[in-house]
Design an enzyme around this catalytic site. Structure first.
Site, PDB file in Angstrom:
ATOM      1  N   ARG A  31       0.842  -1.035   0.016  1.00 25.74           N
ATOM      2  CA  ARG A  31      -0.051   0.020   0.053  1.00 25.74           C
ATOM      3  C   ARG A  31       0.830   1.372  -0.009  1.00 25.74           C
ATOM      4  O   ARG A  31       1.691   1.246   0.700  1.00 25.74           O
ATOM      5  CB  ARG A  31      -0.977   0.119   1.258  1.00 25.74           C
ATOM      6  CG  ARG A  31      -1.870  -1.162   1.132  1.00 25.74           C
ATOM      7  CD  ARG A  31      -3.047  -1.081   2.220  1.00 25.74           C
ATOM      8  NE  ARG A  31      -3.866  -2.085   2.124  1.00 25.74           N
ATOM      9  CZ  ARG A  31      -4.950  -2.402   0.843  1.00 25.74           C
ATOM     10  NH1 ARG A  31      -5.157  -1.772   0.201  1.00 25.74           N
ATOM     11  NH2 ARG A  31      -5.545  -3.803   1.081  1.00 25.74           N
ATOM     12  N   VAL A  99      10.469   8.168  -6.840  1.00 21.60           N
ATOM     13  CA  VAL A  99      11.354   6.805  -6.279  1.00 21.60           C
ATOM     14  C   VAL A  99      11.844   6.101  -7.577  1.00 21.60           C
ATOM     15  O   VAL A  99      11.114   5.654  -8.429  1.00 21.60           O
ATOM     16  CB  VAL A  99      10.472   5.868  -5.251  1.00 21.60           C
ATOM     17  CG1 VAL A  99      11.364   4.756  -4.894  1.00 21.60           C
ATOM     18  CG2 VAL A  99      10.005   6.779  -4.196  1.00 21.60           C
ATOM     19  N   HIS A 103       7.938   1.356 -10.633  1.00 22.41           N
ATOM     20  CA  HIS A 103       6.391   0.808  -9.747  1.00 22.41           C
ATOM     21  C   HIS A 103       5.488   1.350 -10.599  1.00 22.41           C
ATOM     22  O   HIS A 103       5.364   2.190 -11.256  1.00 22.41           O
ATOM     23  CB  HIS A 103       6.564   1.550  -8.630  1.00 22.41           C
ATOM     24  CG  HIS A 103       6.809   2.963  -8.373  1.00 22.41           C
ATOM     25  ND1 HIS A 103       8.220   3.568  -8.678  1.00 22.41           N
ATOM     26  CD2 HIS A 103       6.086   4.038  -8.231  1.00 22.41           C
ATOM     27  CE1 HIS A 103       7.937   4.877  -8.648  1.00 22.41           C
ATOM     28  NE2 HIS A 103       6.782   5.164  -8.361  1.00 22.41           N
TER      29      HIS A 103
END
Ligand code: 5GP
Length: 108
Positions: A31, A99, A103
């Site tokens: 999450r 980041v 992802h």
């Protein structure tokens, strides 16, 4: 250049905790710490890839298949497939990627 000390690499090494929702040989899903939707899951490959382009260019066929099979399973298990959701991969400076480990955001 991939930074092995980025936050998601550290999550993969279990140096930093997360709230996992799924894990297999190819991916970890957890999450988002600052959810932008009622369901906000991040899916990351276990391999060291900077962004979606790097993943597509360098990952093996098994890693790419494993990643997207996991996305399908996670989105179905969390009722996202049924209700509809967004899948977003921010990439690089102009993509607003914070980041530097590939992802996929699943937002539902
Ligand atoms: P990006 O802008 O790189 O596509 O998104 C990075 C995402 O990672 C953001 O939505 C942010 O909230 C999330 N994030 C950053 N640090 C952490 C963390 O330590 N744990 C978790 N679970 N999510 C994080």
């Amino acid at each position: 250049m991939y930074d092995p000390n980025n936050i998601f690499a550290r999550i993969l090494r279990k140096e930093i905790p997360c709230s996992p929702v799924y894990e297999d040989d190819y991916v970890l899903a957890f999450r988002d710490i600052a959810p932008k939707a009622p369901a906000h899951i991040l899916v990351i490959p276990k391999g060291a890839y900077l962004d979606i382009s790097d993943f597509g260019a360098r990952a093996s066929a098994a890693e790419i298949e494993g990643f997207f099979r996991a996305v399908a399973k996670i989105s179905a298990d969390h009722n996202l497939t049924q209700q509809g959701f967004r899948a977003i991969a921010n990439s690089g400076l102009h993509g607003g990627q914070e980041v530097p480990h590939f992802h996929l955001h699943l937002l539902g």
